[in-house]
Design a protein around this motif. Sequence first.
Motif, PDB file in Angstrom:
ATOM      1  N   GLY A 158       0.735  -1.136   0.041  1.00 21.22           N
ATOM      2  CA  GLY A 158       0.116   0.070  -0.127  1.00 21.22           C
ATOM      3  C   GLY A 158       0.949   1.134   0.022  1.00 21.22           C
ATOM      4  O   GLY A 158       2.073   1.285   0.036  1.00 21.22           O
ATOM      5  N   SER A 159       0.184   2.606  -0.107  1.00 19.60           N
ATOM      6  CA  SER A 159       0.862   3.632  -0.159  1.00 19.60           C
ATOM      7  C   SER A 159      -0.108   4.562   0.634  1.00 19.60           C
ATOM      8  O   SER A 159      -1.191   4.510   0.410  1.00 19.60           O
ATOM      9  CB  SER A 159       1.101   4.039  -1.551  1.00 19.60           C
ATOM     10  OG  SER A 159      -0.013   4.484  -2.276  1.00 19.60           O
ATOM     11  N   GLY A 160       0.681   5.624   0.967  1.00 14.32           N
ATOM     12  CA  GLY A 160      -0.212   6.850   1.599  1.00 14.32           C
ATOM     13  C   GLY A 160       0.407   8.361   1.435  1.00 14.32           C
ATOM     14  O   GLY A 160       1.425   8.020   0.747  1.00 14.32           O
ATOM     15  N   SER A 161       0.025   9.157   2.244  1.00 11.59           N
ATOM     16  CA  SER A 161       0.726  10.506   1.989  1.00 11.59           C
ATOM     17  C   SER A 161       2.367  10.661   2.453  1.00 11.59           C
ATOM     18  O   SER A 161       2.999  11.436   2.128  1.00 11.59           O
ATOM     19  CB  SER A 161       0.091  11.611   3.236  1.00 11.59           C
ATOM     20  OG  SER A 161      -1.169  11.523   2.711  1.00 11.59           O
ATOM     21  N   PHE A 162       2.653   9.501   3.172  1.00 15.27           N
ATOM     22  CA  PHE A 162       4.055   9.512   3.887  1.00 15.27           C
ATOM     23  C   PHE A 162       5.049   8.434   3.396  1.00 15.27           C
ATOM     24  O   PHE A 162       6.134   8.494   3.761  1.00 15.27           O
ATOM     25  CB  PHE A 162       4.193   9.832   5.204  1.00 15.27           C
ATOM     26  CG  PHE A 162       3.323  10.894   5.805  1.00 15.27           C
ATOM     27  CD1 PHE A 162       4.165  12.219   5.839  1.00 15.27           C
ATOM     28  CD2 PHE A 162       2.225  11.059   6.186  1.00 15.27           C
ATOM     29  CE1 PHE A 162       3.668  13.537   6.076  1.00 15.27           C
ATOM     30  CE2 PHE A 162       1.632  12.163   6.818  1.00 15.27           C
ATOM     31  CZ  PHE A 162       2.275  13.341   6.652  1.00 15.27           C
ATOM     32  N   TYR A 192       5.471   4.432   1.228  1.00 17.95           N
ATOM     33  CA  TYR A 192       5.015   3.127   0.816  1.00 17.95           C
ATOM     34  C   TYR A 192       5.349   1.938   1.718  1.00 17.95           C
ATOM     35  O   TYR A 192       6.118   1.897   2.389  1.00 17.95           O
ATOM     36  CB  TYR A 192       5.750   2.811  -0.522  1.00 17.95           C
ATOM     37  CG  TYR A 192       5.701   4.005  -1.792  1.00 17.95           C
ATOM     38  CD1 TYR A 192       4.427   3.897  -2.484  1.00 17.95           C
ATOM     39  CD2 TYR A 192       6.640   4.998  -1.464  1.00 17.95           C
ATOM     40  CE1 TYR A 192       4.358   5.190  -3.476  1.00 17.95           C
ATOM     41  CE2 TYR A 192       6.516   6.020  -2.732  1.00 17.95           C
ATOM     42  CZ  TYR A 192       5.379   6.047  -3.435  1.00 17.95           C
ATOM     43  OH  TYR A 192       5.027   7.119  -4.444  1.00 17.95           O
ATOM     44  N   LYS A 211       8.430  -0.323   5.710  1.00 15.37           N
ATOM     45  CA  LYS A 211       7.780   1.076   5.227  1.00 15.37           C
ATOM     46  C   LYS A 211       9.041   2.068   4.961  1.00 15.37           C
ATOM     47  O   LYS A 211       9.760   2.122   5.542  1.00 15.37           O
ATOM     48  CB  LYS A 211       7.038   1.880   6.594  1.00 15.37           C
ATOM     49  CG  LYS A 211       6.352   2.969   6.181  1.00 15.37           C
ATOM     50  CD  LYS A 211       5.430   3.645   7.088  1.00 15.37           C
ATOM     51  CE  LYS A 211       4.714   4.905   6.694  1.00 15.37           C
ATOM     52  NZ  LYS A 211       3.846   5.337   7.863  1.00 15.37           N
ATOM     53  N   THR A 260       9.615   5.859   3.822  1.00 15.89           N
ATOM     54  CA  THR A 260       9.451   7.259   3.748  1.00 15.89           C
ATOM     55  C   THR A 260      10.715   7.940   3.495  1.00 15.89           C
ATOM     56  O   THR A 260      11.464   7.553   3.791  1.00 15.89           O
ATOM     57  CB  THR A 260       8.674   7.407   5.095  1.00 15.89           C
ATOM     58  OG1 THR A 260       9.798   7.344   6.186  1.00 15.89           O
ATOM     59  CG2 THR A 260       7.653   6.606   5.662  1.00 15.89           C
ATOM     60  N   GLU A 267       6.473   9.824  14.043  1.00 15.98           N
ATOM     61  CA  GLU A 267       5.781   8.583  13.981  1.00 15.98           C
ATOM     62  C   GLU A 267       6.681   7.399  14.529  1.00 15.98           C
ATOM     63  O   GLU A 267       6.277   6.650  15.303  1.00 15.98           O
ATOM     64  CB  GLU A 267       5.707   8.304  12.500  1.00 15.98           C
ATOM     65  CG  GLU A 267       4.971   6.786  12.209  1.00 15.98           C
ATOM     66  CD  GLU A 267       4.689   6.484  10.764  1.00 15.98           C
ATOM     67  OE1 GLU A 267       4.253   5.506  10.579  1.00 15.98           O
ATOM     68  OE2 GLU A 267       5.080   7.382   9.953  1.00 15.98           O
TER      69      GLU A 267
END
Length: 67
Positions: free
Chosen positions: A3-7, A9, A25, A27, A37
């Motif tokens: 998955g991926s998000g704002s900060f 993969y 993760k 970043t 985080e």
Amino acid sequence: MIGSGSFGYVFEAHDKESNTTIAVKRTQKAGEYVSREYEVLNKLMGCKNVVRMLKIYYSKSKDGKIA
């Protein structure tokens, strides 16, 4: 890639030392927020309802700064 998000993969990987499937993760440092985080995950290490952080790796840019 899982998955991926704002900060960053998240990738599925295999840990050869423990012979288990793990998530990695990736970043990019964006001010202090990304570091925060990891601070929170480190403080919550051992809580049964929180993702367990195994290790942190940093890379450095060509000028020697943490990237």
